[in-house]
Write a protein that holds these residues in place. Structure first.
Motif, PDB file in Angstrom:
ATOM      1  N   LEU A  15       0.834  -1.214   0.000  1.00  8.80           N
ATOM      2  CA  LEU A  15       0.000   0.000   0.000  1.00  8.80           C
ATOM      3  C   LEU A  15       0.860   1.253   0.000  1.00  8.80           C
ATOM      4  CD1 LEU A  15      -3.054  -0.322   2.430  1.00  8.80           C
ATOM      5  CD2 LEU A  15      -3.064  -0.070  -0.036  1.00  8.80           C
ATOM      6  N   SER A  16       1.845   1.263   0.863  1.00  5.37           N
ATOM      7  CA  SER A  16       2.714   2.433   0.965  1.00  5.37           C
ATOM      8  C   SER A  16       3.453   2.689  -0.346  1.00  5.37           C
ATOM      9  CB  SER A  16       3.709   2.219   2.106  1.00  5.37           C
ATOM     10  OG  SER A  16       4.584   3.299   2.212  1.00  5.37           O
ATOM     11  N   LEU A  17       4.006   1.633  -0.929  1.00  7.07           N
ATOM     12  CA  LEU A  17       4.722   1.795  -2.200  1.00  7.07           C
ATOM     13  C   LEU A  17       3.791   2.190  -3.336  1.00  7.07           C
ATOM     14  CD1 LEU A  17       7.388  -1.046  -2.210  1.00  7.07           C
ATOM     15  CD2 LEU A  17       7.777   1.405  -2.243  1.00  7.07           C
ATOM     16  N   LEU A  18       2.574   1.655  -3.344  1.00  7.63           N
ATOM     17  CA  LEU A  18       1.609   2.036  -4.387  1.00  7.63           C
ATOM     18  C   LEU A  18       1.291   3.523  -4.308  1.00  7.63           C
ATOM     19  CD1 LEU A  18      -0.824  -1.014  -4.360  1.00  7.63           C
ATOM     20  CD2 LEU A  18       0.594  -0.267  -6.284  1.00  7.63           C
ATOM     21  N   PHE A  52      -4.118   0.203  -5.212  1.00  8.72           N
ATOM     22  CA  PHE A  52      -4.160   0.655  -3.817  1.00  8.72           C
ATOM     23  C   PHE A  52      -5.531   0.362  -3.213  1.00  8.72           C
ATOM     24  CE2 PHE A  52      -5.036   3.672  -0.478  1.00  8.72           C
ATOM     25  CZ  PHE A  52      -3.849   3.790   0.216  1.00  8.72           C
ATOM     26  N   GLN A  53      -6.584   0.706  -3.955  1.00  9.66           N
ATOM     27  CA  GLN A  53      -7.942   0.472  -3.453  1.00  9.66           C
ATOM     28  C   GLN A  53      -8.222  -1.019  -3.287  1.00  9.66           C
ATOM     29  OE1 GLN A  53      -9.715   2.918  -2.291  1.00  9.66           O
ATOM     30  NE2 GLN A  53      -8.196   4.391  -3.011  1.00  9.66           N
ATOM     31  N   ASP A  54      -7.746  -1.833  -4.224  1.00  9.94           N
ATOM     32  CA  ASP A  54      -7.937  -3.283  -4.129  1.00  9.94           C
ATOM     33  C   ASP A  54      -7.235  -3.857  -2.897  1.00  9.94           C
ATOM     34  OD1 ASP A  54      -9.356  -3.220  -6.510  1.00  9.94           O
ATOM     35  OD2 ASP A  54      -7.696  -4.004  -7.736  1.00  9.94           O
ATOM     36  N   ILE A  55      -6.007  -3.422  -2.659  1.00  9.41           N
ATOM     37  CA  ILE A  55      -5.245  -3.920  -1.505  1.00  9.41           C
ATOM     38  C   ILE A  55      -5.891  -3.431  -0.207  1.00  9.41           C
ATOM     39  CG2 ILE A  55      -3.007  -3.875  -0.318  1.00  9.41           C
ATOM     40  CD1 ILE A  55      -2.898  -5.524  -2.859  1.00  9.41           C
ATOM     41  N   ALA A  56      -6.354  -2.193  -0.194  1.00  8.54           N
ATOM     42  CA  ALA A  56      -7.032  -1.674   0.997  1.00  8.54           C
ATOM     43  C   ALA A  56      -8.278  -2.507   1.295  1.00  8.54           C
ATOM     44  CB  ALA A  56      -7.395  -0.209   0.806  1.00  8.54           C
ATOM     45  N   GLN A  57      -9.013  -2.856   0.250  1.00  6.60           N
ATOM     46  CA  GLN A  57     -10.207  -3.697   0.429  1.00  6.60           C
ATOM     47  C   GLN A  57      -9.820  -5.088   0.938  1.00  6.60           C
ATOM     48  OE1 GLN A  57     -13.388  -2.855   0.356  1.00  6.60           O
ATOM     49  NE2 GLN A  57     -13.888  -4.929   0.961  1.00  6.60           N
ATOM     50  N   LEU A  58      -8.750  -5.631   0.407  1.00  5.53           N
ATOM     51  CA  LEU A  58      -8.273  -6.933   0.850  1.00  5.53           C
ATOM     52  C   LEU A  58      -7.891  -6.891   2.333  1.00  5.53           C
ATOM     53  CD1 LEU A  58      -7.485  -9.850   0.206  1.00  5.53           C
ATOM     54  CD2 LEU A  58      -5.309  -8.986  -0.656  1.00  5.53           C
ATOM     55  N   LEU A  59      -7.219  -5.824   2.749  1.00  2.00           N
ATOM     56  CA  LEU A  59      -6.867  -5.676   4.160  1.00  2.00           C
ATOM     57  C   LEU A  59      -8.113  -5.565   5.037  1.00  2.00           C
ATOM     58  CD1 LEU A  59      -3.747  -3.367   3.932  1.00  2.00           C
ATOM     59  CD2 LEU A  59      -3.827  -5.644   4.959  1.00  2.00           C
ATOM     60  N   ALA A  65      -7.700  -2.502  10.167  1.00  2.00           N
ATOM     61  CA  ALA A  65      -8.251  -1.148  10.084  1.00  2.00           C
ATOM     62  C   ALA A  65      -7.366  -0.298   9.181  1.00  2.00           C
ATOM     63  CB  ALA A  65      -8.349  -0.536  11.477  1.00  2.00           C
ATOM     64  N   VAL A  66      -7.775  -0.143   7.950  1.00  2.00           N
ATOM     65  CA  VAL A  66      -6.989   0.599   6.953  1.00  2.00           C
ATOM     66  C   VAL A  66      -6.949   2.089   7.283  1.00  2.00           C
ATOM     67  CG1 VAL A  66      -6.801   1.146   4.495  1.00  2.00           C
ATOM     68  CG2 VAL A  66      -7.550  -1.113   5.209  1.00  2.00           C
ATOM     69  N   ASN A  67      -7.967   2.598   7.954  1.00  2.00           N
ATOM     70  CA  ASN A  67      -8.009   4.030   8.294  1.00  2.00           C
ATOM     71  C   ASN A  67      -6.879   4.434   9.218  1.00  2.00           C
ATOM     72  OD1 ASN A  67     -10.300   4.209   6.787  1.00  2.00           O
ATOM     73  ND2 ASN A  67     -11.686   4.050   8.532  1.00  2.00           N
ATOM     74  N   ASN A  68      -6.319   3.483   9.963  1.00  2.00           N
ATOM     75  CA  ASN A  68      -5.248   3.800  10.894  1.00  2.00           C
ATOM     76  C   ASN A  68      -3.868   3.784  10.249  1.00  2.00           C
ATOM     77  OD1 ASN A  68      -7.155   3.989  12.915  1.00  2.00           O
ATOM     78  ND2 ASN A  68      -6.883   1.865  13.557  1.00  2.00           N
ATOM     79  N   LEU A  69      -3.775   3.312   9.032  1.00  2.00           N
ATOM     80  CA  LEU A  69      -2.486   3.229   8.356  1.00  2.00           C
ATOM     81  C   LEU A  69      -2.045   4.600   7.867  1.00  2.00           C
ATOM     82  CD1 LEU A  69      -3.043   0.020   6.205  1.00  2.00           C
ATOM     83  CD2 LEU A  69      -1.815   0.205   8.364  1.00  2.00           C
ATOM     84  N   ASP A  70      -0.744   4.838   7.926  1.00  2.00           N
ATOM     85  CA  ASP A  70      -0.189   6.105   7.443  1.00  2.00           C
ATOM     86  C   ASP A  70      -0.407   6.292   5.955  1.00  2.00           C
ATOM     87  OD1 ASP A  70       0.725   6.971   9.889  1.00  2.00           O
ATOM     88  OD2 ASP A  70       2.711   6.049   9.637  1.00  2.00           O
ATOM     89  N   THR A  71      -0.589   5.211   5.226  1.00  2.00           N
ATOM     90  CA  THR A  71      -0.739   5.292   3.777  1.00  2.00           C
ATOM     91  C   THR A  71      -2.038   5.979   3.376  1.00  2.00           C
ATOM     92  OG1 THR A  71      -1.766   3.124   3.746  1.00  2.00           O
ATOM     93  CG2 THR A  71       0.594   3.213   3.333  1.00  2.00           C
ATOM     94  N   ASN A  72      -2.998   6.024   4.281  1.00  2.00           N
ATOM     95  CA  ASN A  72      -4.281   6.642   3.955  1.00  2.00           C
ATOM     96  C   ASN A  72      -4.207   8.166   3.982  1.00  2.00           C
ATOM     97  OD1 ASN A  72      -6.549   5.453   3.006  1.00  2.00           O
ATOM     98  ND2 ASN A  72      -7.655   5.533   4.923  1.00  2.00           N
ATOM     99  N   ARG A  73      -3.210   8.689   4.666  1.00  2.00           N
ATOM    100  CA  ARG A  73      -3.067  10.140   4.767  1.00  2.00           C
ATOM    101  C   ARG A  73      -1.871  10.587   3.928  1.00  2.00           C
ATOM    102  NH1 ARG A  73      -2.326   8.310   9.113  1.00  2.00           N
ATOM    103  NH2 ARG A  73      -3.355   8.083  10.964  1.00  2.00           N
ATOM    104  N   LEU A  74      -2.075  11.545   3.086  1.00  2.00           N
ATOM    105  CA  LEU A  74      -0.973  12.081   2.299  1.00  2.00           C
ATOM    106  C   LEU A  74      -0.211  13.093   3.145  1.00  2.00           C
ATOM    107  CD1 LEU A  74      -2.547  12.704  -1.194  1.00  2.00           C
ATOM    108  CD2 LEU A  74      -1.045  10.861  -0.492  1.00  2.00           C
TER     109      LEU A  74
END
Length: 145
Positions: A15-18, A52-59, A65-74
Motif C-alpha cells: 500500500l505504501s509503495l503504491l 491501492f484500493q484493491d489492496i485496501a479492500q483486501l486488508l 483497520a486501513v483508516n489507521n495506516l499512514d498510507t491513507n493520509r498524504l
C-alpha cells in the motif's frame, strides 16, 4: 512471525509503495513533453490507485483497520520537500525503482497466499517495468540491475 501476520505486513508495505508510485507517476507526467507520454503516465498513476484500493479492500476483509495506516493520509509537506530536491534521476527512473520494489513484495505475498487479483497487479507492474525501461533506455539512461 506467522504467515498471516507476514502477509498483512507485506500488504501494508505494498500500500505504501503504491501510494508513492502513484505520486511519482503523476510527477513524471508533469515532466513529460508529449501528450501521448502524459496520457500513459497518468494511466499508470490511475492503475496504481486502483491497485491501492484493491489492496485496501483486501486488508479490510482481513479485519485490518486501513483508516489507521499512514498510507491513507498524504503527507503534503513531505511531497513538497521531495519534489524540491534535485536528483540525478528522472521521475520515470524513480517509477521503475518503485515498481521493482513492488514486484518483489507482490511475489513474496503471492508465495504466502496465492491470489488471482494480486497476480493481475503483479503482471501489470511487470509490463510497466518493461515499458518504462524501454523509454529510459531510449532516452539514454541505463538502469543498474
Amino acid at each position: 512471525m506467522s504467515d498471516s501476520t507476514r502477509y498483512i505486513v507485506l500488504l501494508e508495505k505494498i500500500l505504501s509503495l503504491l501510494k508513492n508510485a502513484k505520486l511519482e507517476y503523476l510527477k513524471a507526467s508533469d515532466e513529460g513533453n508529449h501528450a501521448q507520454d502524459k496520457r500513459y503516465l497518468n494511466l499508470q498513476s490511475t492503475l496504481r490507485n486502483r491497485c491501492f484500493q484493491d489492496i485496501a479492500q483486501l486488508l479490510r476483509s482481513l479485519n485490518v483497520a486501513v483508516n489507521n495506516l499512514d498510507t491513507n493520509r498524504l503527507n503534503f509537506e513531505q511531497i513538497v520537500v521531495s519534489s524540491l530536491k534535485k536528483t540525478n534521476h528522472s521521475h520515470l527512473h524513480k517509477c521503475v525503482e518503485y515498481d521493482t520494489k513492488l514486484l518483489v513484495l507482490y511475489n513474496e505475498a503471492l508465495s504466502i497466499k496465492p491470489s488471482l487479483e494480486l497476480e493481475n497487479h503483479r503482471d501489470r507492474i511487470i509490463e510497466s517495468i518493461s515499458e518504462n525501461t524501454y523509454f529510459l533506455e531510449k532516452a539514454g539512461i541505463v538502469l543498474e540491475s
